[in-house]
Motif scaffolding. Structure first.
Motif, PDB file in Angstrom:
ATOM      1  N   ILE A  34       0.843  -1.202   0.000  1.00  0.00           N
ATOM      2  CA  ILE A  34       0.000   0.000   0.000  1.00  0.00           C
ATOM      3  C   ILE A  34       0.873   1.246   0.000  1.00  0.00           C
ATOM      4  O   ILE A  34       0.601   2.204  -0.720  1.00  0.00           O
ATOM      5  CB  ILE A  34      -0.992  -0.013   1.179  1.00  0.00           C
ATOM      6  N   GLY A  35       1.953   1.227   0.771  1.00  0.00           N
ATOM      7  CA  GLY A  35       2.848   2.382   0.815  1.00  0.00           C
ATOM      8  C   GLY A  35       3.405   2.739  -0.553  1.00  0.00           C
ATOM      9  O   GLY A  35       3.479   3.922  -0.918  1.00  0.00           O
ATOM     10  N   GLU A  36       3.785   1.748  -1.330  1.00  0.00           N
ATOM     11  CA  GLU A  36       4.323   2.014  -2.670  1.00  0.00           C
ATOM     12  C   GLU A  36       3.247   2.561  -3.604  1.00  0.00           C
ATOM     13  O   GLU A  36       3.512   3.435  -4.428  1.00  0.00           O
ATOM     14  CB  GLU A  36       4.966   0.757  -3.259  1.00  0.00           C
ATOM     15  N   ARG A  37       2.029   2.073  -3.459  1.00  0.00           N
ATOM     16  CA  ARG A  37       0.946   2.598  -4.307  1.00  0.00           C
ATOM     17  C   ARG A  37       0.630   4.047  -3.948  1.00  0.00           C
ATOM     18  O   ARG A  37       0.351   4.862  -4.838  1.00  0.00           O
ATOM     19  CB  ARG A  37      -0.285   1.706  -4.210  1.00  0.00           C
ATOM     20  N   PRO A  64      -9.950  -2.812  -2.057  1.00  0.00           N
ATOM     21  CA  PRO A  64     -10.693  -1.727  -1.403  1.00  0.00           C
ATOM     22  C   PRO A  64      -9.868  -0.929  -0.380  1.00  0.00           C
ATOM     23  O   PRO A  64      -9.968   0.294  -0.318  1.00  0.00           O
ATOM     24  CB  PRO A  64     -11.871  -2.433  -0.729  1.00  0.00           C
ATOM     25  N   LYS A  65      -9.064  -1.614   0.415  1.00  0.00           N
ATOM     26  CA  LYS A  65      -8.269  -0.905   1.420  1.00  0.00           C
ATOM     27  C   LYS A  65      -7.189  -0.049   0.753  1.00  0.00           C
ATOM     28  O   LYS A  65      -6.976   1.107   1.136  1.00  0.00           O
ATOM     29  CB  LYS A  65      -7.643  -1.889   2.402  1.00  0.00           C
ATOM     30  N   ALA A  66      -6.504  -0.588  -0.234  1.00  0.00           N
ATOM     31  CA  ALA A  66      -5.489   0.185  -0.959  1.00  0.00           C
ATOM     32  C   ALA A  66      -6.132   1.358  -1.679  1.00  0.00           C
ATOM     33  O   ALA A  66      -5.595   2.476  -1.675  1.00  0.00           O
ATOM     34  CB  ALA A  66      -4.739  -0.709  -1.943  1.00  0.00           C
ATOM     35  N   SER A  67      -7.295   1.116  -2.269  1.00  0.00           N
ATOM     36  CA  SER A  67      -8.009   2.188  -2.967  1.00  0.00           C
ATOM     37  C   SER A  67      -8.359   3.317  -2.008  1.00  0.00           C
ATOM     38  O   SER A  67      -8.197   4.503  -2.330  1.00  0.00           O
ATOM     39  CB  SER A  67      -9.277   1.625  -3.618  1.00  0.00           C
ATOM     40  N   ALA A  68      -8.823   2.962  -0.824  1.00  0.00           N
ATOM     41  CA  ALA A  68      -9.181   3.977   0.177  1.00  0.00           C
ATOM     42  C   ALA A  68      -7.948   4.744   0.644  1.00  0.00           C
ATOM     43  O   ALA A  68      -8.008   5.967   0.823  1.00  0.00           O
ATOM     44  CB  ALA A  68      -9.876   3.315   1.357  1.00  0.00           C
ATOM     45  N   LEU A  93     -14.603   3.232   6.464  1.00  0.00           N
ATOM     46  CA  LEU A  93     -15.516   2.199   5.977  1.00  0.00           C
ATOM     47  C   LEU A  93     -14.762   1.119   5.200  1.00  0.00           C
ATOM     48  O   LEU A  93     -15.117  -0.066   5.258  1.00  0.00           O
ATOM     49  CB  LEU A  93     -16.603   2.828   5.099  1.00  0.00           C
ATOM     50  N   ALA A  94     -13.709   1.510   4.502  1.00  0.00           N
ATOM     51  CA  ALA A  94     -12.908   0.556   3.732  1.00  0.00           C
ATOM     52  C   ALA A  94     -11.934  -0.226   4.618  1.00  0.00           C
ATOM     53  O   ALA A  94     -11.231  -1.103   4.129  1.00  0.00           O
ATOM     54  CB  ALA A  94     -12.139   1.289   2.638  1.00  0.00           C
ATOM     55  N   ILE A 136      -4.692   5.776   9.121  1.00  0.00           N
ATOM     56  CA  ILE A 136      -4.990   7.102   8.561  1.00  0.00           C
ATOM     57  C   ILE A 136      -3.841   8.062   8.879  1.00  0.00           C
ATOM     58  O   ILE A 136      -3.358   8.788   7.998  1.00  0.00           O
ATOM     59  CB  ILE A 136      -6.345   7.618   9.081  1.00  0.00           C
ATOM     60  N   VAL A 137      -3.374   8.029  10.120  1.00  0.00           N
ATOM     61  CA  VAL A 137      -2.240   8.880  10.500  1.00  0.00           C
ATOM     62  C   VAL A 137      -0.997   8.479   9.703  1.00  0.00           C
ATOM     63  O   VAL A 137      -0.240   9.332   9.229  1.00  0.00           O
ATOM     64  CB  VAL A 137      -1.989   8.811  12.026  1.00  0.00           C
ATOM     65  N   GLU A 138      -0.804   7.191   9.517  1.00  0.00           N
ATOM     66  CA  GLU A 138       0.335   6.717   8.739  1.00  0.00           C
ATOM     67  C   GLU A 138       0.238   7.156   7.282  1.00  0.00           C
ATOM     68  O   GLU A 138       1.257   7.454   6.646  1.00  0.00           O
ATOM     69  CB  GLU A 138       0.426   5.187   8.840  1.00  0.00           C
ATOM     70  N   THR A 139      -0.966   7.230   6.749  1.00  0.00           N
ATOM     71  CA  THR A 139      -1.156   7.722   5.387  1.00  0.00           C
ATOM     72  C   THR A 139      -0.667   9.165   5.269  1.00  0.00           C
ATOM     73  O   THR A 139      -0.016   9.537   4.288  1.00  0.00           O
ATOM     74  CB  THR A 139      -2.635   7.598   4.963  1.00  0.00           C
ATOM     75  N   VAL A 140      -0.953   9.971   6.290  1.00  0.00           N
ATOM     76  CA  VAL A 140      -0.452  11.353   6.308  1.00  0.00           C
ATOM     77  C   VAL A 140       1.077  11.349   6.238  1.00  0.00           C
ATOM     78  O   VAL A 140       1.676  12.132   5.486  1.00  0.00           O
ATOM     79  CB  VAL A 140      -0.942  12.118   7.562  1.00  0.00           C
TER      80      VAL A 140
END
Length: 181
Positions: free
Chosen positions: A63-66, A109-113, A138-139, A146-150
């Motif tokens: 997911i991180g690479e995407r 779905p999780k990667a997409s979200a 929801l995904a 979410i914090v890690e996505t930031v």
């Protein structure tokens, strides 16, 4: 030709030499981006730390690479787009998924979200709509993810900006920005 010259690892001393050795140990090589960052040992230290820490995070490499690919495409960073496409492949992400990330999508779905959230963070400087945050949850994204996505967005904005400014020579198989309109 790069606008900021990469540091010659054989001539590096002190903290720059130590951090370049850490980069080599972590990645098995020293990509040009890290050689450029070595102009500032503090910057290279931060870069090594962020990559090392997030690489062990909850979202994982796939997911991180995407996320990195989606952000690089949006920021027009050919270096990061090429690097993360190659690294994503090493993580076992299918070529179709790597391409989908360039378009801000994924069949997972999780990667997409996570990608959608990352792009929303990028475009709004973190001021995402409640609906975007709700969709991420929801995904299946936890508040920790979410914090890690930031953090992934911040890391990739940093590296995209450095490489775009420096015009870092791409030392990965080149992926053209133009092919993802």
């Amino acid at each position: 030709m790069p606008r900021i010259q990469p540091v010659d690892p054989t001539a590096a001393t002190g903290a720059a030499a130590e951090q370049l050795a850490a980069t080599r140990k972590a990645f098995g090589a020293t990509p040009n981006m890290f050689l450029t960052a070595a102009q500032s040992p503090a910057t290279l230290t931060a870069l090594n730390s962020l990559f090392g820490t997030l690489g062990k995070g909850l979202l994982g490499g796939k997911i991180g690479e995407r996320i990195a690919i989606a952000v690089a495409q949006q920021n027009g960073c050919k270096y990061c787009l090429s690097a993360h496409t190659a690294i994503g492949g090493m993580h076992g992400v299918a070529a179709a998924e790597l391409d989908a990330a360039r378009h801000g999508a994924s069949a997972d779905p999780k990667a997409s979200a996570a990608i959608a959230l990352a792009l929303a963070i990028l475009h709004t400087s973190g001021r995402v709509d409640d609906a975007v945050l709700a969709a991420a949850r929801l995904a299946g994204l936890s508040d920790s993810e979410i914090v890690e996505t930031v953090a992934h967005v911040a890391l990739n904005v940093f590296t995209n900006s450095l490489n775009n400014l420096a015009d870092t020579d791409v030392d990965f198989p080149l992926v053209s920005l133009a092919t993802a309109a």
